[in-house]
Enzyme design. Structure first.
Site, PDB file in Angstrom:
ATOM      1  N   LYS A   1     -19.767  73.250 -28.754  1.00 44.26           N
ATOM      2  CA  LYS A   1     -19.843  73.943 -27.459  1.00 44.26           C
ATOM      3  C   LYS A   1     -18.482  74.564 -27.184  1.00 44.26           C
ATOM      4  CE  LYS A   1     -22.556  74.752 -23.864  1.00 44.26           C
ATOM      5  NZ  LYS A   1     -24.011  74.970 -23.817  1.00 44.26           N
TER       6      LYS A   1
ATOM      7  N   ASP B   1     -24.273  80.873 -22.479  1.00 40.40           N
ATOM      8  CA  ASP B   1     -24.469  79.722 -21.574  1.00 40.40           C
ATOM      9  C   ASP B   1     -24.160  80.272 -20.180  1.00 40.40           C
ATOM     10  OD1 ASP B   1     -24.964  76.712 -21.402  1.00 40.40           O
ATOM     11  OD2 ASP B   1     -23.072  76.829 -20.324  1.00 40.40           O
TER      12      ASP B   1
HETATM   13  P1  NDP Z   1     -26.854  81.319 -15.615  1.00 37.57           P
HETATM   14  O1  NDP Z   1     -25.405  81.558 -15.446  1.00 37.57           O
HETATM   15  O2  NDP Z   1     -27.730  82.435 -16.048  1.00 37.57           O
HETATM   16  O3  NDP Z   1     -27.481  80.733 -14.263  1.00 37.57           O
HETATM   17  C1  NDP Z   1     -27.017  79.596 -13.642  1.00 37.57           C
HETATM   18  C2  NDP Z   1     -27.657  79.558 -12.276  1.00 37.57           C
HETATM   19  O4  NDP Z   1     -27.354  78.342 -11.626  1.00 37.57           O
HETATM   20  C3  NDP Z   1     -27.159  80.676 -11.372  1.00 37.57           C
HETATM   21  O5  NDP Z   1     -28.200  81.103 -10.550  1.00 37.57           O
HETATM   22  C4  NDP Z   1     -26.070  80.003 -10.562  1.00 37.57           C
HETATM   23  O6  NDP Z   1     -25.830  80.590  -9.308  1.00 37.57           O
HETATM   24  C5  NDP Z   1     -26.686  78.639 -10.393  1.00 37.57           C
HETATM   25  N1  NDP Z   1     -25.669  77.623 -10.127  1.00 37.57           N
HETATM   26  C6  NDP Z   1     -24.496  77.445 -10.754  1.00 37.57           C
HETATM   27  N2  NDP Z   1     -23.829  76.429 -10.217  1.00 37.57           N
HETATM   28  C7  NDP Z   1     -24.618  75.973  -9.208  1.00 37.57           C
HETATM   29  C8  NDP Z   1     -24.490  74.934  -8.280  1.00 37.57           C
HETATM   30  N3  NDP Z   1     -23.401  74.147  -8.265  1.00 37.57           N
HETATM   31  N4  NDP Z   1     -25.508  74.739  -7.399  1.00 37.57           N
HETATM   32  C9  NDP Z   1     -26.613  75.525  -7.408  1.00 37.57           C
HETATM   33  N5  NDP Z   1     -26.763  76.531  -8.275  1.00 37.57           N
HETATM   34  C10 NDP Z   1     -25.785  76.732  -9.165  1.00 37.57           C
HETATM   35  O7  NDP Z   1     -26.982  80.085 -16.607  1.00 37.57           O
HETATM   36  P2  NDP Z   1     -28.232  79.607 -17.448  1.00 37.57           P
HETATM   37  O8  NDP Z   1     -29.485  79.837 -16.691  1.00 37.57           O
HETATM   38  O9  NDP Z   1     -28.091  80.148 -18.817  1.00 37.57           O
HETATM   39  O10 NDP Z   1     -27.934  78.040 -17.561  1.00 37.57           O
HETATM   40  C11 NDP Z   1     -28.367  77.108 -16.574  1.00 37.57           C
HETATM   41  C12 NDP Z   1     -28.271  75.723 -17.160  1.00 37.57           C
HETATM   42  O11 NDP Z   1     -29.112  75.640 -18.323  1.00 37.57           O
HETATM   43  C13 NDP Z   1     -26.891  75.266 -17.614  1.00 37.57           C
HETATM   44  O12 NDP Z   1     -26.797  73.866 -17.441  1.00 37.57           O
HETATM   45  C14 NDP Z   1     -26.918  75.587 -19.103  1.00 37.57           C
HETATM   46  O13 NDP Z   1     -25.992  74.798 -19.833  1.00 37.57           O
HETATM   47  C15 NDP Z   1     -28.340  75.201 -19.429  1.00 37.57           C
HETATM   48  N6  NDP Z   1     -28.901  75.767 -20.648  1.00 37.57           N
HETATM   49  C16 NDP Z   1     -28.949  77.114 -20.826  1.00 37.57           C
HETATM   50  C17 NDP Z   1     -29.527  77.627 -21.963  1.00 37.57           C
HETATM   51  C18 NDP Z   1     -29.711  79.087 -22.155  1.00 37.57           C
HETATM   52  O14 NDP Z   1     -30.349  79.464 -23.149  1.00 37.57           O
HETATM   53  N7  NDP Z   1     -29.257  79.940 -21.273  1.00 37.57           N
HETATM   54  C19 NDP Z   1     -30.002  76.742 -23.050  1.00 37.57           C
HETATM   55  C20 NDP Z   1     -29.989  75.346 -22.709  1.00 37.57           C
HETATM   56  C21 NDP Z   1     -29.421  74.897 -21.558  1.00 37.57           C
HETATM   57  P3  NDP Z   1     -25.096  82.019  -9.134  1.00 37.57           P
HETATM   58  O15 NDP Z   1     -26.194  83.027  -9.299  1.00 37.57           O
HETATM   59  O16 NDP Z   1     -24.558  81.948  -7.747  1.00 37.57           O
HETATM   60  O17 NDP Z   1     -24.052  82.114 -10.191  1.00 37.57           O
END
Ligand code: NDP
Length: 444
Positions: free
Chosen positions: A126, A166
């Site tokens: 990572k 990510d």
């Molecule tokens: P993104 O950056 O696309 O989205 C993250 C989302 O979560 C955004 O809407 C963000 O808000 C919100 N967010 C971040 N911090 C907080 C918080 N403290 N409270 C509430 N909402 C929050 O990331 P991903 O969708 O790619 O990833 C989301 C999760 O999934 C992570 O844990 C990542 O490690 C995991 N993951 C992702 C994969 C992937 O393929 N993308 C694969 C496997 C796991 P804002 O819009 O305000 O930034």
């Protein structure tokens, strides 16, 4: 003292300032106790637990870049190459101000087991940086990505370490990083996944984590005599995972009524409008207040709160430690049947325990969100073959992988007398595969 407790003590002493890493190691090793107790002599002699909790290497580097005012900015970046027993290191790059070594280590450690569960040959790693992409111009993003890759390119390669997206790293950032890798190394190779479709990306990669989460959730429901049809679902997050989880849940006949971002959350009793959400988050990169402005029936609330809404299924898809004990209590009180993690470690240890003890079917992120990395591995295969598979072909493979993962973790839990404990099942199934490879490869 048991072998697990001995190693937990060592890990705690060595990493006292890394709470997320300690949380992840404690959760994994605790759930592995039956396997480790059954093989204690062999594992102890080979220092399996000491080796699996210590990364192969941890790279920390400076990322200098110039902002739009001509000011030099400096960020700190990380790549943790944790374990390559079953394949090249594989894991995403997180760009977020909260990134530190402990968070990257927790994610890299979890990735070892998740990647093993996909049934594909990929090791665990990572990376990331404390850079905040929010509010940056496109030129600033490119300047950052080029500087970041100028250093990172020394340590990665298609058969060595293959990073991906990510939080904060989407298609745009991967594109800039890929361009810089190619420019410096002069090699056109599948060194990153999540690439654009015109230069080696795979169809379905964008949707994969969210879709995969729903394929697994559907199988879980099916095996308990239920279906997705007509179910009410709460989702947190509004990013890549959340958006495509919502889309697939709707395709399966469920209704998703919530989503959230880092400042607030939406309750839409009519069901979240995915096209509107995509426009706000993927195109305009704006706040969720815009959703409520466009949908008179939807309510916007500041802060956190999605888990107070009554639902059959909860899918946390935002970030780590966002579903707390009080949320778990609320979900149980509201009759929630299943919680499947789209994000990495969104549920705290005490909340997980509470959900499991109160009969909620709980599938942790290692299994439930493995569809993203699995499809990344399918992208690597297509790059090696110099071929592109159709959407239907990749989607069918993804579905098959997620269904297989569900049955593998279910079987592993049953084999060790922990039927229905999918957290233990996932850790055991992933661990067994990695340990067999480690033992076969000797002391390394
Ligand atoms: P993104 O950056 O696309 O989205 C993250 C989302 O979560 C955004 O809407 C963000 O808000 C919100 N967010 C971040 N911090 C907080 C918080 N403290 N409270 C509430 N909402 C929050 O990331 P991903 O969708 O790619 O990833 C989301 C999760 O999934 C992570 O844990 C990542 O490690 C995991 N993951 C992702 C994969 C992937 O393929 N993308 C694969 C496997 C796991 P804002 O819009 O305000 O930034």
């Amino acid at each position: 003292m048991s072998y697990v407790d001995e190693v937990l003590e060592i890990v705690q002493k060595k990493n006292a300032d890394q709470p997320e890493f300690l949380q992840a190691v404690t959760e994994v090793l605790d759930s592995l106790r039956p396997v480790i107790d059954a093989n204690e002599e062999l594992y102890r002699k080979n220092a399996i637990l000491e080796r699996i909790t210590e990364p192969d290497r941890q790279i920390i580097f400076r990322v200098p870049w110039v902002d739009d005012k001509g000011q030099v900015q400096v960020n700190r970046a990380f790549r943790v190459q944790f374990n390559n027993a079953i394949g090249p290191y594989k894991g995403g790059l997180r760009l977020h101000p909260s990134v530190n070594l402990g968070i990257i280590k927790f994610l890299g450690f979890e990735q070892i087991f998740k990647n093993a569960l996909t049934t594909l040959p990929i090791g665990g790693g990572k990376g990331g940086c404390d850079f905040d992409p929010k509010g940056k111009s496109d030129r600033e993003i490119m300047a950052f990505c080029q500087s970041f890759m100028t250093e990172l390119c020394k340590y990665i390669g298609a058969d060595v370490d293959v990073p991906a997206g990510d939080i904060g790293t989407g298609a745009r950032e991967i594109g800039y990083m890929f361009g810089q890798f190619k420019r410096i190394r002069g090699s056109y190779e599948g060194v990153l996944t999540g690439k654009g479709l015109t230069y080696g990306g795979s169809l379905v990669r964008t949707e994969a984590t969210g879709y995969g989460l729903l394929y697994l959730t559907e199988e879980l429901m099916k095996c308990h005599g239920e279906s997705m049809q007509g179910k009410t679902v709460c989702v947190s997050g509004a990013g890549n995972v959340a958006i495509y989880a919502i889309q697939k849940a709707h395709q399966m006949g469920a209704k998703v009524v919530t989503c959230s971002d880092s400042t607030g959350w939406i309750y839409d009793p009519d069901g979240i409008d995915v096209d509107l959400l995509k426009d706000i988050k993927e195109v305009k990169r704006a706040r969720l207040t815009e959703y409520a402005a466009a949908k008179p029936n939807a309510q916007y609330h500041e802060g956190r709160g999605v888990w107070q809404i009554k639902c059959d299924i909860a899918l946390p898809c935002a970030t780590q430690n966002e579903l707390l004990l009080e949320d778990a209590k609320q979900l149980v009180a509201n009759g929630c049947k299943a919680v499947c993690e789209g994000a990495n470690m969104p549920t705290t240890l005490d909340a997980t325990k509470y959900l499991q003890e109160n009969g909620v079917w709980f599938v942790g992120g290692k299994a439930a969100n493995a569809g993203g990395v699995a499809t990344s591995a399918l992208e690597m295969s297509q790059n090696s073959e110099r071929l592109s598979w159709s959407f239907e072909e990749v989607d069918a493979k993804l579905k098959n992988i997620m269904v297989t993962i569900y049955h593998n973790i279910d079987d592993a839990a049953k084999r060790y007398g922990a039927e229905g404990d999918y957290v233990a099942g996932a850790n055991i199934a992933g661990f067994e595969k990695v340990v067999q490879a480690m033992l076969a490869q000797g002391v390394c």
